[in-house]
Design an enzyme around this catalytic site. Structure first.
Site, PDB file in Angstrom:
ATOM      1  N   ASP A  13      53.550  48.221  88.159  1.00 36.87           N
ATOM      2  CA  ASP A  13      52.492  47.930  87.420  1.00 36.87           C
ATOM      3  C   ASP A  13      53.047  47.043  85.750  1.00 36.87           C
ATOM      4  O   ASP A  13      52.445  47.519  84.693  1.00 36.87           O
ATOM      5  CB  ASP A  13      51.402  48.772  87.124  1.00 36.87           C
ATOM      6  N   LYS A  16      54.701  42.369  86.307  1.00 37.38           N
ATOM      7  CA  LYS A  16      55.553  41.230  87.206  1.00 37.38           C
ATOM      8  C   LYS A  16      54.812  40.251  87.578  1.00 37.38           C
ATOM      9  O   LYS A  16      55.125  38.787  87.469  1.00 37.38           O
ATOM     10  CB  LYS A  16      55.908  41.930  88.662  1.00 37.38           C
ATOM     11  N   GLY A  17      53.615  40.210  87.909  1.00 37.46           N
ATOM     12  CA  GLY A  17      52.835  38.939  88.251  1.00 37.46           C
ATOM     13  C   GLY A  17      52.614  38.207  87.110  1.00 37.46           C
ATOM     14  O   GLY A  17      52.741  36.825  87.068  1.00 37.46           O
ATOM     15  N   GLY A  40      49.399  44.854  93.159  1.00 32.65           N
ATOM     16  CA  GLY A  40      48.226  44.143  92.693  1.00 32.65           C
ATOM     17  C   GLY A  40      49.077  43.498  91.248  1.00 32.65           C
ATOM     18  O   GLY A  40      49.306  44.065  90.533  1.00 32.65           O
ATOM     19  N   HIS A  41      49.194  42.333  91.404  1.00 32.86           N
ATOM     20  CA  HIS A  41      49.966  41.357  90.518  1.00 32.86           C
ATOM     21  C   HIS A  41      48.928  40.560  89.487  1.00 32.86           C
ATOM     22  O   HIS A  41      48.273  39.689  90.308  1.00 32.86           O
ATOM     23  CB  HIS A  41      50.881  40.605  91.039  1.00 32.86           C
ATOM     24  N   THR A  42      48.650  41.138  88.489  1.00 36.06           N
ATOM     25  CA  THR A  42      47.710  40.126  87.586  1.00 36.06           C
ATOM     26  C   THR A  42      48.269  39.027  86.958  1.00 36.06           C
ATOM     27  O   THR A  42      49.400  39.179  86.269  1.00 36.06           O
ATOM     28  CB  THR A  42      47.167  41.263  86.753  1.00 36.06           C
ATOM     29  N   GLN A 224      56.114  46.774  93.365  1.00 40.95           N
ATOM     30  CA  GLN A 224      56.174  47.919  92.905  1.00 40.95           C
ATOM     31  C   GLN A 224      57.187  48.396  91.876  1.00 40.95           C
ATOM     32  O   GLN A 224      57.582  47.228  91.196  1.00 40.95           O
ATOM     33  CB  GLN A 224      56.494  49.071  94.073  1.00 40.95           C
ATOM     34  N   GLY A 302      41.954  51.061  91.240  1.00 44.45           N
ATOM     35  CA  GLY A 302      41.146  51.227  89.903  1.00 44.45           C
ATOM     36  C   GLY A 302      41.329  52.725  89.361  1.00 44.45           C
ATOM     37  O   GLY A 302      40.589  53.113  88.799  1.00 44.45           O
TER      38      GLY A 302
HETATM   39  P1  GDP Z   1      52.228  44.005  88.155  1.00 45.87           P
HETATM   40  O1  GDP Z   1      51.792  44.824  89.257  1.00 45.87           O
HETATM   41  O2  GDP Z   1      53.606  44.284  87.544  1.00 45.87           O
HETATM   42  O3  GDP Z   1      52.093  42.570  88.143  1.00 45.87           O
HETATM   43  O4  GDP Z   1      51.263  44.499  86.961  1.00 45.87           O
HETATM   44  P2  GDP Z   1      49.840  44.818  87.046  1.00 45.87           P
HETATM   45  O5  GDP Z   1      48.982  43.450  86.936  1.00 45.87           O
HETATM   46  O6  GDP Z   1      49.261  45.766  87.968  1.00 45.87           O
HETATM   47  O7  GDP Z   1      49.360  45.488  85.647  1.00 45.87           O
HETATM   48  C1  GDP Z   1      49.734  44.774  84.400  1.00 45.87           C
HETATM   49  C2  GDP Z   1      48.393  44.988  83.567  1.00 45.87           C
HETATM   50  O8  GDP Z   1      48.971  44.704  82.199  1.00 45.87           O
HETATM   51  C3  GDP Z   1      47.580  43.571  84.022  1.00 45.87           C
HETATM   52  O9  GDP Z   1      46.375  44.029  83.606  1.00 45.87           O
HETATM   53  C4  GDP Z   1      47.935  42.695  83.050  1.00 45.87           C
HETATM   54  O10 GDP Z   1      46.953  41.810  82.659  1.00 45.87           O
HETATM   55  C5  GDP Z   1      48.379  43.459  81.861  1.00 45.87           C
HETATM   56  N1  GDP Z   1      49.295  42.977  80.740  1.00 45.87           N
HETATM   57  C6  GDP Z   1      50.509  42.290  81.343  1.00 45.87           C
HETATM   58  N2  GDP Z   1      51.310  41.869  80.108  1.00 45.87           N
HETATM   59  C7  GDP Z   1      50.712  42.377  79.218  1.00 45.87           C
HETATM   60  C8  GDP Z   1      51.000  42.496  77.659  1.00 45.87           C
HETATM   61  O11 GDP Z   1      52.169  42.197  77.306  1.00 45.87           O
HETATM   62  N3  GDP Z   1      49.937  43.330  76.928  1.00 45.87           N
HETATM   63  C9  GDP Z   1      48.713  43.746  77.434  1.00 45.87           C
HETATM   64  N4  GDP Z   1      48.087  44.138  76.604  1.00 45.87           N
HETATM   65  N5  GDP Z   1      48.695  43.651  78.764  1.00 45.87           N
HETATM   66  C10 GDP Z   1      49.454  43.210  79.463  1.00 45.87           C
HETATM   67  P1  IMO Z   2      52.688  46.729  91.816  1.00 47.67           P
HETATM   68  O1  IMO Z   2      53.514  45.714  92.798  1.00 47.67           O
HETATM   69  C1  IMO Z   2      52.183  51.078  91.094  1.00 47.67           C
HETATM   70  C2  IMO Z   2      52.551  53.750  94.497  1.00 47.67           C
HETATM   71  C3  IMO Z   2      51.217  54.488  94.999  1.00 47.67           C
HETATM   72  C4  IMO Z   2      51.613  55.747  95.391  1.00 47.67           C
HETATM   73  C5  IMO Z   2      52.882  55.262  96.047  1.00 47.67           C
HETATM   74  C6  IMO Z   2      52.920  55.033  97.453  1.00 47.67           C
HETATM   75  O2  IMO Z   2      51.303  46.276  91.627  1.00 47.67           O
HETATM   76  O3  IMO Z   2      53.456  47.214  90.904  1.00 47.67           O
HETATM   77  P2  IMO Z   2      51.962  53.181  99.055  1.00 47.67           P
HETATM   78  O4  IMO Z   2      50.656  52.602  99.152  1.00 47.67           O
HETATM   79  O5  IMO Z   2      52.905  52.276  98.766  1.00 47.67           O
HETATM   80  O6  IMO Z   2      52.263  54.271 100.353  1.00 47.67           O
HETATM   81  O7  IMO Z   2      51.956  54.049  97.667  1.00 47.67           O
HETATM   82  O8  IMO Z   2      53.416  54.031  95.160  1.00 47.67           O
HETATM   83  N1  IMO Z   2      52.270  52.124  94.359  1.00 47.67           N
HETATM   84  C7  IMO Z   2      52.144  51.401  93.278  1.00 47.67           C
HETATM   85  N2  IMO Z   2      52.138  52.099  91.864  1.00 47.67           N
HETATM   86  N3  IMO Z   2      52.208  49.511  91.615  1.00 47.67           N
HETATM   87  C8  IMO Z   2      52.059  49.266  92.591  1.00 47.67           C
HETATM   88  O9  IMO Z   2      52.452  47.891  93.007  1.00 47.67           O
HETATM   89  C9  IMO Z   2      52.070  50.136  93.696  1.00 47.67           C
HETATM   90  N4  IMO Z   2      52.365  50.168  95.008  1.00 47.67           N
HETATM   91  C10 IMO Z   2      52.464  51.456  95.387  1.00 47.67           C
HETATM   92  O10 IMO Z   2      50.198  54.686  93.834  1.00 47.67           O
HETATM   93  O11 IMO Z   2      52.201  56.524  94.391  1.00 47.67           O
HETATM   94 MG    MG Z   3      50.314  46.285  90.019  1.00 47.82          MG
END
Ligand code: GDP
Ligand code: IMO
Ligand code: MG
Length: 423
Positions: A13, A16-17, A40-42, A224, A302
């Site tokens: 999180d 990356k997305g 979950g890549h936002t 991840q 969530g």
């Molecule tokens: P990923 O899994 O690495 O793609 O990241 P996620 O999408 O799960 O989580 C990153 C969250 O931070 C998302 O809700 C993005 O919209 C948000 N986000 C990304 N970059 C920034 C930033 O520079 N500032 C803030 N406030 N939010 C960001």
């Molecule tokens: P992105 O790509 C954050 C965590 C889960 C759990 C562990 C194992 O959005 O960064 P799994 O379902 O893979 O067997 O869960 O890894 N986990 C993540 N945490 N971002 C993710 O993906 C994750 N994918 C798995 O919460 O602790």
């Molecule tokens: Mg994510």
């Protein structure tokens, strides 16, 4: 052309997305190499927010090929829902979304097995996303899995039935209360498989090889983060794939000597979702403030994300394991308004101060040693150039660069595509 990698350096999180989407205009192909719908890549642009699970984050760029590599595990049900979510954007995914025949399929019973395994672990549960990731990779390495290429064979449903029957016995073996209606789940699954088969399945390693020969630019998108890597992460509280640089080689068929830049992406603080050790975790109002301002809730489940200070011991480790050539710092804006910022620069471990990540990082084994730096007040979210940043922010970035010995080339100051500043 060589392949560049974009990898999360923490517990996922990192953003990356968002960054893959930002970088996509520089590439011909975006390729996911591991993980599955646990990710979950936002992405945010033009006032819309989109969360991608298995589909690469380059999908919104019409002239770019998006490849789901052999290292990925695909749940047809989730995948088809993702496609439906894209329909309103008029994307031609039948043309520019390709799927490796060697990617493994997540069956409904893999999801049930994930739930049964977690329930059986009780308090020791991994905190899995319950998407069936672990059981699917177990069947892959156990040489029992069903792959995308199998779906093109006439007898694959026999293979499916044998595996699902075996899974049902395994679920019963766990002796936990998992309620399910397999017939209903299968109806949804087979329908989704039919839809998935309308997409292009390819021999992806040959495709990548040819693309490289033709000089195409390729960005491999990780899911991840390094600390969730099955080998290098905080085992057993990890995912079931190699999230680090080597995973891009095995997950796409890219030879190591064809990897060029490794973009390492990290948050200006640290978060983690699910169970497992987290040395710099905060249990006070500072942590709550980070979670609130950073809107730290899992994009997939969530669940609230645990928050804490930046951990340079762990980050250095991730930089080393991946051979990071450029860093990208996300969510700097979230730290605005903190008077003092803390950065973990060492651990107290068995009576000594150490600077490497030891085998045991549970709170009873390590205590973080912090360096304090001055915070900044200014709101960064509207800034568009690096010369607008407050001095304290620049000092924070410079301090991290000095410690990590890798340049921070890009900082992100908000979720939108436009809130991205090169340095
Ligand atoms: P990923 O899994 O690495 O793609 O990241 P996620 O999408 O799960 O989580 C990153 C969250 O931070 C998302 O809700 C993005 O919209 C948000 N986000 C990304 N970059 C920034 C930033 O520079 N500032 C803030 N406030 N939010 C960001
Ligand atoms: P992105 O790509 C954050 C965590 C889960 C759990 C562990 C194992 O959005 O960064 P799994 O379902 O893979 O067997 O869960 O890894 N986990 C993540 N945490 N971002 C993710 O993906 C994750 N994918 C798995 O919460 O602790
Ligand atoms: Mg994510």
């Amino acid at each position: 052309m060589a392949v560049d990698l974009l990898l999360g350096l923490q517990w996922g999180d990192e953003g990356k997305g968002k960054i893959v989407d930002v970088l996509t205009s520089k590439y011909n192909i975006i390729a996911r190499f591991q993980g599955g719908p646990n990710a979950g890549h936002t992405l945010e642009f033009d006032g819309i927010k989109h969360v991608l699970r298995t589909i690469p984050s380059g999908i919104f760029h019409k002239n770019v090929i998006n490849l789901v590599g052999n290292g990925v595990v695909i749940d047809p049900v989730v995948f088809v829902k993702e496609l439906e979510g894209l329909d309103q954007f008029g994307l031609d995914y039948k043309k520019n979304l390709l799927i490796s025949r060697k990617a493994h399929i997540i069956l409904p019973t893999h999801r049930l097995l994930d739930a049964a395994s977690e329930a059986a672990k009780g308090k020791a549960k991994i905190g899995s996303t319950l998407k069936g990731i672990g059981p699917t990779y177990m069947d892959k390495t156990g040489r029992n899995g069903i792959r995308v290429g199998d779906l093109e064979m006439h007898n694959w449903e026999h293979k499916y039935r044998a595996l699902a029957n075996k899974h049902e016995k395994m679920i019963a073996f766990y002796d936990v209360n998992i309620q399910y209606d397999l017939e209903e789940l299968e109806e949804e699954f087979f329908q989704a498989v039919r839809q998935l088969k309308e997409l292009q399945f390819i021999d992806s390693e040959a495709y990548i090889h040819q693309a490289q020969k033709e000089g195409k630019t390729i960005l491999a998108e990780g899911a991840q983060g390094s600390l969730l890597d099955v080998d290098f992460g905080t085992y057993p509280f990890v995912t079931s794939s190699n999230t680090t640089a080597a995973g891009a080689c095995t997950g796409l068929g890219v030879p190591p000597n064809k990897v060029k830049d490794v973009y390492g992406i990290f948050k200006a603080y640290t978060t983690r979702v699910g169970s497992g050790p987290f040395p710099t975790e905060l249990f006070d109002e500072t942590g709550e403030k980070m979670a609130k301002i950073g809107n730290e809730f899992g994009a997939v489940t969530g669940r609230p994300r645990r928050c804490g200070w930046l951990d340079l011991v762990a980050l250095k480790y991730a930089v080393q394991v991946n051979g990071v050539t450029q860093l990208m710092m996300m969510k700097g804006d979230v730290l605005s308004g903190f008077k003092t910022l803390k950065v973990c620069t060492a651990y107290k471990y068995k009576g000594a101060q150490i600077q490497h990540l030891p085998y045991n990082i549970e709170s009873e084994n390590v205590e973080p040693v912090y360096t304090e730096v001055k915070g900044w007040d200014a709101d960064l979210t509207g800034m568009t150039k690096a010369d607008q940043f407050p001095k304290e922010f620049n000092d924070y970035v410079a301090f991290l660069e000095e410690e990590l010995q890798v340049p921070i080339k890009l900082v992100s100051v908000g979720p939108d595509r436009k809130q991205t500043i090169e340095r």
